[in-house]
Write an enzyme that holds these catalytic residues in place. Sequence first.
Site, PDB file in Angstrom:
ATOM      1  N   SER A   1       0.924  -1.543  -0.005  1.00 36.08           N
ATOM      2  CA  SER A   1       0.544   0.234  -0.214  1.00 36.08           C
ATOM      3  C   SER A   1       0.999   1.592  -0.187  1.00 36.08           C
ATOM      4  O   SER A   1       1.357   1.447   1.064  1.00 36.08           O
ATOM      5  CB  SER A   1      -1.328   0.459   0.970  1.00 36.08           C
ATOM      6  OG  SER A   1      -1.420   1.138   1.084  1.00 36.08           O
TER       7      SER A   1
ATOM      8  N   HIS B   1      -1.491  -1.402  -3.665  1.00 35.28           N
ATOM      9  CA  HIS B   1      -2.399  -1.555  -3.462  1.00 35.28           C
ATOM     10  C   HIS B   1      -2.766   0.547  -3.430  1.00 35.28           C
ATOM     11  O   HIS B   1      -1.343   1.373  -2.720  1.00 35.28           O
ATOM     12  CB  HIS B   1      -2.484  -1.827  -2.026  1.00 35.28           C
ATOM     13  CG  HIS B   1      -4.179  -1.648  -2.155  1.00 35.28           C
ATOM     14  ND1 HIS B   1      -4.518  -2.353  -1.983  1.00 35.28           N
ATOM     15  CD2 HIS B   1      -4.308  -0.640  -0.714  1.00 35.28           C
ATOM     16  CE1 HIS B   1      -5.584  -1.994  -1.099  1.00 35.28           C
ATOM     17  NE2 HIS B   1      -5.521  -1.390  -0.092  1.00 35.28           N
TER      18      HIS B   1
ATOM     19  N   ASP C   1      -4.729   3.528  -1.866  1.00 33.60           N
ATOM     20  CA  ASP C   1      -6.306   3.884  -0.887  1.00 33.60           C
ATOM     21  C   ASP C   1      -6.582   5.274  -1.190  1.00 33.60           C
ATOM     22  O   ASP C   1      -5.441   6.212  -1.352  1.00 33.60           O
ATOM     23  CB  ASP C   1      -5.231   3.877   0.177  1.00 33.60           C
ATOM     24  CG  ASP C   1      -5.030   2.304   1.197  1.00 33.60           C
ATOM     25  OD1 ASP C   1      -6.149   1.662   0.317  1.00 33.60           O
ATOM     26  OD2 ASP C   1      -4.269   1.816   0.776  1.00 33.60           O
TER      27      ASP C   1
ATOM     28  N   MET D   1      -8.769   8.067  -0.116  1.00 33.36           N
ATOM     29  CA  MET D   1      -9.851   8.710   0.909  1.00 33.36           C
ATOM     30  C   MET D   1     -10.702   9.695   0.403  1.00 33.36           C
ATOM     31  O   MET D   1      -9.843  10.480  -0.028  1.00 33.36           O
ATOM     32  CB  MET D   1      -9.607   7.744   1.665  1.00 33.36           C
ATOM     33  CG  MET D   1      -8.428   7.125   2.223  1.00 33.36           C
ATOM     34  SD  MET D   1      -7.743   6.873   4.112  1.00 33.36           S
ATOM     35  CE  MET D   1      -6.902   5.820   3.975  1.00 33.36           C
TER      36      MET D   1
ATOM     37  N   HIS E   1      -8.612   0.211  -3.882  1.00 38.82           N
ATOM     38  CA  HIS E   1      -9.535   0.370  -3.218  1.00 38.82           C
ATOM     39  C   HIS E   1      -9.943   1.762  -2.223  1.00 38.82           C
ATOM     40  O   HIS E   1      -9.751   2.547  -2.161  1.00 38.82           O
ATOM     41  CB  HIS E   1      -8.135   0.087  -1.953  1.00 38.82           C
ATOM     42  CG  HIS E   1      -9.601  -0.172  -0.730  1.00 38.82           C
ATOM     43  ND1 HIS E   1      -8.660  -0.474   0.785  1.00 38.82           N
ATOM     44  CD2 HIS E   1     -10.807  -0.247  -0.211  1.00 38.82           C
ATOM     45  CE1 HIS E   1      -9.953  -0.846   1.855  1.00 38.82           C
ATOM     46  NE2 HIS E   1     -10.847  -0.222   0.988  1.00 38.82           N
TER      47      HIS E   1
ATOM     48  N   MET F   1     -12.051   4.444  -0.872  1.00 40.60           N
ATOM     49  CA  MET F   1     -12.726   4.645   0.662  1.00 40.60           C
ATOM     50  C   MET F   1     -13.600   5.796   0.271  1.00 40.60           C
ATOM     51  O   MET F   1     -12.820   6.965   1.093  1.00 40.60           O
ATOM     52  CB  MET F   1     -11.669   4.190   1.759  1.00 40.60           C
ATOM     53  CG  MET F   1     -11.195   2.741   1.978  1.00 40.60           C
ATOM     54  SD  MET F   1      -9.658   3.018   3.082  1.00 40.60           S
ATOM     55  CE  MET F   1      -8.769   2.761   1.784  1.00 40.60           C
TER      56      MET F   1
ATOM     57  N   MET G   1     -11.186  -5.910   5.782  1.00 42.97           N
ATOM     58  CA  MET G   1     -10.653  -5.196   6.607  1.00 42.97           C
ATOM     59  C   MET G   1      -9.798  -5.370   6.954  1.00 42.97           C
ATOM     60  O   MET G   1     -11.366  -6.393   8.393  1.00 42.97           O
ATOM     61  CB  MET G   1     -11.894  -3.870   6.594  1.00 42.97           C
ATOM     62  CG  MET G   1     -11.798  -2.970   5.049  1.00 42.97           C
ATOM     63  SD  MET G   1     -10.021  -2.893   3.945  1.00 42.97           S
ATOM     64  CE  MET G   1      -9.499  -1.381   5.388  1.00 42.97           C
TER      65      MET G   1
ATOM     66  N   ASP H   1      -5.967  -6.492   4.872  1.00 45.19           N
ATOM     67  CA  ASP H   1      -6.009  -4.767   4.331  1.00 45.19           C
ATOM     68  C   ASP H   1      -5.882  -4.328   5.953  1.00 45.19           C
ATOM     69  O   ASP H   1      -7.163  -3.921   6.062  1.00 45.19           O
ATOM     70  CB  ASP H   1      -6.279  -3.986   3.568  1.00 45.19           C
ATOM     71  CG  ASP H   1      -6.123  -2.720   2.982  1.00 45.19           C
ATOM     72  OD1 ASP H   1      -4.894  -2.328   3.473  1.00 45.19           O
ATOM     73  OD2 ASP H   1      -7.034  -1.826   2.286  1.00 45.19           O
TER      74      ASP H   1
HETATM   75  C1  DX5 Z   1      -6.046   1.999   5.043  1.00 48.07           C
HETATM   76  C2  DX5 Z   1      -6.209   1.500   4.761  1.00 48.07           C
HETATM   77  C3  DX5 Z   1      -4.849   0.109   4.247  1.00 48.07           C
HETATM   78  C4  DX5 Z   1      -3.486   0.741   4.952  1.00 48.07           C
HETATM   79  C5  DX5 Z   1      -2.347  -0.202   5.128  1.00 48.07           C
HETATM   80  O1  DX5 Z   1      -8.116   2.223   5.080  1.00 48.07           O
HETATM   81  O2  DX5 Z   1      -7.425   0.676   3.272  1.00 48.07           O
HETATM   82  O3  DX5 Z   1      -4.363  -0.238   3.098  1.00 48.07           O
HETATM   83  O4  DX5 Z   1      -2.091   1.233   3.894  1.00 48.07           O
HETATM   84  O5  DX5 Z   1      -1.679   0.330   5.812  1.00 48.07           O
HETATM   85  P1  DX5 Z   1      -0.732  -0.923   6.908  1.00 48.07           P
HETATM   86  O6  DX5 Z   1      -0.321  -2.481   6.340  1.00 48.07           O
HETATM   87  O7  DX5 Z   1       0.310  -0.288   7.368  1.00 48.07           O
HETATM   88  O8  DX5 Z   1      -1.866  -1.433   8.514  1.00 48.07           O
HETATM   89 ZN    ZN Z   2      -6.312   0.220   1.333  1.00 47.39          ZN
END
Ligand code: DX5
Ligand code: ZN
Length: 223
Positions: free
Chosen positions: A7, A32, A34, A36, A65, A67, A136, A174
């Site tokens: 990620s 990955h 993310d 948001m 991903h 969110m 998750m 994740d």
């Molecule tokens: C959290 C994200 C993850 C995050 C994971 O909302 O979806 O992808 O980056 O990070 P680690 O591996 O550090 O928990």
């Molecule tokens: Zn993620």
Amino acid sequence: MIKISPSVLASDFSALGAEAARMETCGADYLHLDVMDGRFVPNITFGAPIIKSIRNKTELIFDVHLMIDDPLKYIEDFRKAGADIITFHVESSSNAGETVDKILACGCKAGISVKPATPVEEVFPFLDKLSMVLVMTVEPGFGGQSFMAETMDKIKTLRREIQRRGLSVDIQVDGGINDKTVETAAKAGANVFVAGSAVFGAPDAAKAIADLRSLAEKAFLSV
Ligand code: DX5
Ligand code: ZN
């Protein structure tokens, strides 16, 4: 079968293109990303233009991903930016069936994610069309949180349902995945592992990826 998806949330954002290319050299399978929006989760990261800007830096599969509150509205933008797999949350406000169909119509693979408190059965109506389900293992929003082992029962339930239907849907985990937790998730039936801090925070990212992969391979469904 086992895939490692670093990620970029834990990467050096000032050198995102180089970080993406580095993950390919280090042996990752996916990247990955993310996304948001500060509404679906209490944090803001980046959107389609940033993803597009690094698309030509690596041939890694872009595992996006979302969110975000209304993913349906933005599917085409993420496809155009170079997404290969688009995963959205079943808890978002978009109609899940329509969103899956839109992702597939754009030529991407579709994934649906469930937050820790959401029953995994909520994705069952769409399972036949999905390439991946993301369970998750932390509350979405931030990297660096602790793995929630109580989500493992959902993975077991989901793996049983996938096998019962004779499907080949991937189960992604994740949040808090590292060399202490990866085996637990693999034993439960997960086969795609997102890791932010455990890869980007490691002194040797290639070794971190190789270690996660070998631990997962040995543990996968070996209950
Ligand atoms: C959290 C994200 C993850 C995050 C994971 O909302 O979806 O992808 O980056 O990070 P680690 O591996 O550090 O928990
Ligand atoms: Zn993620």
